[in-house]
Design an enzyme around this catalytic site. Structure first.
Site, PDB file in Angstrom:
ATOM      1  N   ASN A  10      -9.217  -4.477 -13.375  1.00 16.90           N
ATOM      2  CA  ASN A  10      -8.376  -4.613 -12.177  1.00 16.90           C
ATOM      3  C   ASN A  10      -9.129  -4.010 -10.984  1.00 16.90           C
ATOM      4  O   ASN A  10      -9.461  -2.818 -11.002  1.00 16.90           O
ATOM      5  CB  ASN A  10      -7.040  -3.888 -12.428  1.00 16.90           C
ATOM      6  N   ASP A  12      -8.100  -3.971  -7.741  1.00 17.77           N
ATOM      7  CA  ASP A  12      -7.236  -3.741  -6.574  1.00 17.77           C
ATOM      8  C   ASP A  12      -7.750  -2.614  -5.678  1.00 17.77           C
ATOM      9  O   ASP A  12      -7.656  -2.683  -4.449  1.00 17.77           O
ATOM     10  CB  ASP A  12      -5.816  -3.334  -7.007  1.00 17.77           C
ATOM     11  N   HIS A  13      -8.245  -1.554  -6.311  1.00 16.97           N
ATOM     12  CA  HIS A  13      -8.544  -0.370  -5.504  1.00 16.97           C
ATOM     13  C   HIS A  13      -9.882  -0.442  -4.781  1.00 16.97           C
ATOM     14  O   HIS A  13     -10.172   0.416  -3.944  1.00 16.97           O
ATOM     15  CB  HIS A  13      -8.354   0.891  -6.340  1.00 16.97           C
ATOM     16  N   ARG A  21     -10.233   1.139   6.175  1.00 17.79           N
ATOM     17  CA  ARG A  21     -10.904   0.987   7.464  1.00 17.79           C
ATOM     18  C   ARG A  21     -10.572  -0.340   8.144  1.00 17.79           C
ATOM     19  O   ARG A  21     -11.050  -0.620   9.229  1.00 17.79           O
ATOM     20  CB  ARG A  21     -12.431   1.069   7.268  1.00 17.79           C
ATOM     21  N   HIS A  46      -3.805  -7.764  -8.224  1.00 12.36           N
ATOM     22  CA  HIS A  46      -2.364  -7.785  -7.937  1.00 12.36           C
ATOM     23  C   HIS A  46      -2.171  -8.098  -6.455  1.00 12.36           C
ATOM     24  O   HIS A  46      -2.568  -7.309  -5.599  1.00 12.36           O
ATOM     25  CB  HIS A  46      -1.784  -6.409  -8.287  1.00 12.36           C
ATOM     26  N   ARG A  48       0.260  -7.952  -3.829  1.00 14.45           N
ATOM     27  CA  ARG A  48       1.588  -7.376  -3.575  1.00 14.45           C
ATOM     28  C   ARG A  48       2.231  -8.007  -2.356  1.00 14.45           C
ATOM     29  O   ARG A  48       1.545  -8.454  -1.439  1.00 14.45           O
ATOM     30  CB  ARG A  48       1.469  -5.864  -3.361  1.00 14.45           C
ATOM     31  N   ARG A  52      -0.870  -4.483   0.320  1.00  9.45           N
ATOM     32  CA  ARG A  52      -1.477  -3.179   0.575  1.00  9.45           C
ATOM     33  C   ARG A  52      -2.923  -3.109   0.086  1.00  9.45           C
ATOM     34  O   ARG A  52      -3.692  -2.281   0.533  1.00  9.45           O
ATOM     35  CB  ARG A  52      -0.648  -2.056  -0.055  1.00  9.45           C
ATOM     36  N   HIS A  53      -3.277  -3.932  -0.905  1.00  7.16           N
ATOM     37  CA  HIS A  53      -4.698  -3.956  -1.294  1.00  7.16           C
ATOM     38  C   HIS A  53      -5.248  -5.385  -1.242  1.00  7.16           C
ATOM     39  O   HIS A  53      -5.916  -5.752  -0.285  1.00  7.16           O
ATOM     40  CB  HIS A  53      -4.975  -3.221  -2.608  1.00  7.16           C
ATOM     41  N   GLU A  73      -1.762 -10.627 -11.003  1.00 10.10           N
ATOM     42  CA  GLU A  73      -0.505  -9.894 -11.176  1.00 10.10           C
ATOM     43  C   GLU A  73       0.381 -10.229  -9.993  1.00 10.10           C
ATOM     44  O   GLU A  73      -0.068 -10.181  -8.840  1.00 10.10           O
ATOM     45  CB  GLU A  73      -0.763  -8.395 -11.222  1.00 10.10           C
ATOM     46  N   THR A 103       2.433   2.668  -7.511  1.00  8.58           N
ATOM     47  CA  THR A 103       1.877   1.711  -8.453  1.00  8.58           C
ATOM     48  C   THR A 103       3.032   1.154  -9.256  1.00  8.58           C
ATOM     49  O   THR A 103       4.170   1.603  -9.085  1.00  8.58           O
ATOM     50  CB  THR A 103       0.818   2.400  -9.344  1.00  8.58           C
ATOM     51  N   THR A 104       2.755   0.168 -10.127  1.00  9.46           N
ATOM     52  CA  THR A 104       3.828  -0.436 -10.908  1.00  9.46           C
ATOM     53  C   THR A 104       4.408   0.633 -11.834  1.00  9.46           C
ATOM     54  O   THR A 104       3.739   1.096 -12.745  1.00  9.46           O
ATOM     55  CB  THR A 104       3.271  -1.629 -11.715  1.00  9.46           C
ATOM     56  N   GLU A 154       2.374  -7.869 -21.929  1.00  7.24           N
ATOM     57  CA  GLU A 154       1.458  -6.748 -21.705  1.00  7.24           C
ATOM     58  C   GLU A 154       2.291  -5.478 -21.776  1.00  7.24           C
ATOM     59  O   GLU A 154       3.254  -5.320 -21.021  1.00  7.24           O
ATOM     60  CB  GLU A 154       0.752  -6.871 -20.350  1.00  7.24           C
ATOM     61  N   HIS A 193      -2.309  -0.037 -17.962  1.00  4.47           N
ATOM     62  CA  HIS A 193      -1.790   0.926 -16.993  1.00  4.47           C
ATOM     63  C   HIS A 193      -2.162   2.355 -17.375  1.00  4.47           C
ATOM     64  O   HIS A 193      -1.776   2.829 -18.441  1.00  4.47           O
ATOM     65  CB  HIS A 193      -0.278   0.842 -16.759  1.00  4.47           C
ATOM     66  N   GLY A 194      -2.928   2.958 -16.488  1.00  4.85           N
ATOM     67  CA  GLY A 194      -3.271   4.374 -16.622  1.00  4.85           C
ATOM     68  C   GLY A 194      -4.387   4.686 -17.602  1.00  4.85           C
ATOM     69  O   GLY A 194      -4.731   5.856 -17.788  1.00  4.85           O
ATOM     70  N   GLY A 215      -7.849  -0.501 -14.386  1.00  2.16           N
ATOM     71  CA  GLY A 215      -8.316  -0.560 -13.007  1.00  2.16           C
ATOM     72  C   GLY A 215      -8.623   0.769 -12.376  1.00  2.16           C
ATOM     73  O   GLY A 215      -9.783   1.144 -12.216  1.00  2.16           O
ATOM     74  N   HIS A 216      -7.576   1.508 -12.048  1.00  5.92           N
ATOM     75  CA  HIS A 216      -7.718   2.700 -11.206  1.00  5.92           C
ATOM     76  C   HIS A 216      -8.786   3.664 -11.724  1.00  5.92           C
ATOM     77  O   HIS A 216      -9.640   4.137 -10.971  1.00  5.92           O
ATOM     78  CB  HIS A 216      -6.353   3.397 -11.097  1.00  5.92           C
TER      79      HIS A 216
HETATM   80  N1  PXP Z   1      -1.632  -3.921 -16.024  1.00  2.00           N
HETATM   81  C1  PXP Z   1      -0.677  -4.104 -15.091  1.00  2.00           C
HETATM   82  C2  PXP Z   1       0.390  -5.096 -15.371  1.00  2.00           C
HETATM   83  C3  PXP Z   1      -0.698  -3.397 -13.869  1.00  2.00           C
HETATM   84  O1  PXP Z   1       0.287  -3.583 -12.955  1.00  2.00           O
HETATM   85  C4  PXP Z   1      -1.772  -2.513 -13.616  1.00  2.00           C
HETATM   86  C5  PXP Z   1      -1.843  -1.804 -12.293  1.00  2.00           C
HETATM   87  O2  PXP Z   1      -1.958  -2.725 -11.264  1.00  2.00           O
HETATM   88  C6  PXP Z   1      -2.754  -2.371 -14.601  1.00  2.00           C
HETATM   89  C7  PXP Z   1      -2.651  -3.063 -15.799  1.00  2.00           C
HETATM   90  C8  PXP Z   1      -3.913  -1.462 -14.407  1.00  2.00           C
HETATM   91  O3  PXP Z   1      -3.471  -0.146 -14.305  1.00  2.00           O
HETATM   92  P1  PXP Z   1      -4.480   0.979 -13.870  1.00  2.00           P
HETATM   93  O4  PXP Z   1      -4.953   0.639 -12.502  1.00  2.00           O
HETATM   94  O5  PXP Z   1      -3.668   2.221 -13.929  1.00  2.00           O
HETATM   95  O6  PXP Z   1      -5.608   0.973 -14.868  1.00  2.00           O
END
Ligand code: PXP
Length: 249
Positions: A10, A12-13, A21, A46, A48, A52-53, A73, A103-104, A154, A193-194, A215-216
């Site tokens: 992911n 996004d970040h 910026r 994602h 949104r 935002r990203h 997403e 975040t979600t 998921e 996630h996480g 992702g993050h």
């Molecule tokens: N899966 C889903 C459905 C998510 O919404 C996210 C966060 O956008 C992720 C995975 C990835 O999560 P993380 O960025 O915490 O790794």
């Protein structure tokens, strides 16, 4: 046991940093090329409601200029459905979205949302987009996802990652049971996630999972060791966890 365990990254970040910026650097598209080179199996982004990203232009370029499958997403809204049908990503993962959240925060309420989810799932599926629903490790939510015709669930790993000690063990056990349940319904099972280097192994060892979306942590870790290296390390932790399963089928 799933024969494969794909890594979806992911990005996004990367867009979060770019948007800080309001200019064009760092470009998510450039990151996606690096992610592909590092050996990931897919790109996740994602879009949104508040942009935002990721932006609409990012989604357009990620679908046309990257060879890896894109997992979009999205919230289950008419606006997002239109965008998905326009760009036709490989997959769409429907997530709950609240404007104020960072975040979600939790899984989708599939049980309570069947009426609005059904036509969206149907439109996406009819257009050849693989539909995934992001859910808590909850059997009723998984049953509802199956009944609505989603081909993937998921499972949200956020609570597992945020917990420690016995509570983490309890979350892991819930996730394992949910994965077995979903696989028993013949639905593909992913997780995300996480997840980070310390938490990915136990999840990768769950044989029913065929894809992890991360992702993050990877984008954060890229500051210290580079994106290529952080993805390769994550990939190898996943592979090592799977290797320990040996002949367990
Ligand atoms: N899966 C889903 C459905 C998510 O919404 C996210 C966060 O956008 C992720 C995975 C990835 O999560 P993380 O960025 O915490 O790794």
């Amino acid at each position: 046991m799933s024969e494969i365990l794909n890594l979806g990254v992911n990005i996004d970040h990367v867009a979060t940093i770019r948007n800080a910026r309001g200019e064009s650097h760092p470009a998510p598209l450039r990151a996606a090329h690096l992610v592909a080179k590092a050996g990931a199996d897919g790109i996740t982004a994602h879009l949104r409601e508040d942009r935002r990203h990721m932006t609409d232009a990012d989604i357009a370029s990620l679908t046309t200029e990257i060879d890896l499958p894109l997992n979009l997403e999205m919230a289950a809204t008419d606006e997002m459905l239109k965008i998905a049908l326009k760009h036709l990503p490989h997959a769409a993962c429907i997530v709950p979205e609240k404007r104020q959240e960072r975040t979600t925060e939790g899984g989708l309420d599939v049980v309570g949302g069947q009426n609005y989810l059904m036509p969206i799932i149907r439109s996406l599926t009819d257009s050849g987009i693989r539909v995934s629903l992001f859910v808590e490790a909850d059997m009723l939510q998984i049953d509802a996802a199956k009944n609505l015709g989603a081909s993937v669930v998921e499972i949200h790993t956020g609570a597992y990652c945020n917990a420690s000690g016995i509570l983490r063990e309890q979350e892991l056990s819930r996730i394992k049971k949910a994965a077995v349940h979903a696989a028993g319904l013949n639905i593909e099972v992913h997780a995300g996630h996480g997840l980070g280097f310390d938490t990915v192994g136990a999840i990768a060892e769950i044989p029913q999972f065929s894809e992890l979306n991360i992702g993050h942590f990877l984008i954060g870790e890229a500051i210290f060791e580079g994106l290529d290296s952080s993805i390769k390390r994550m990939r190898s932790l996943m592979d090592n966890a799977r290797a320990t399963l040996g002949g367990e089928r």
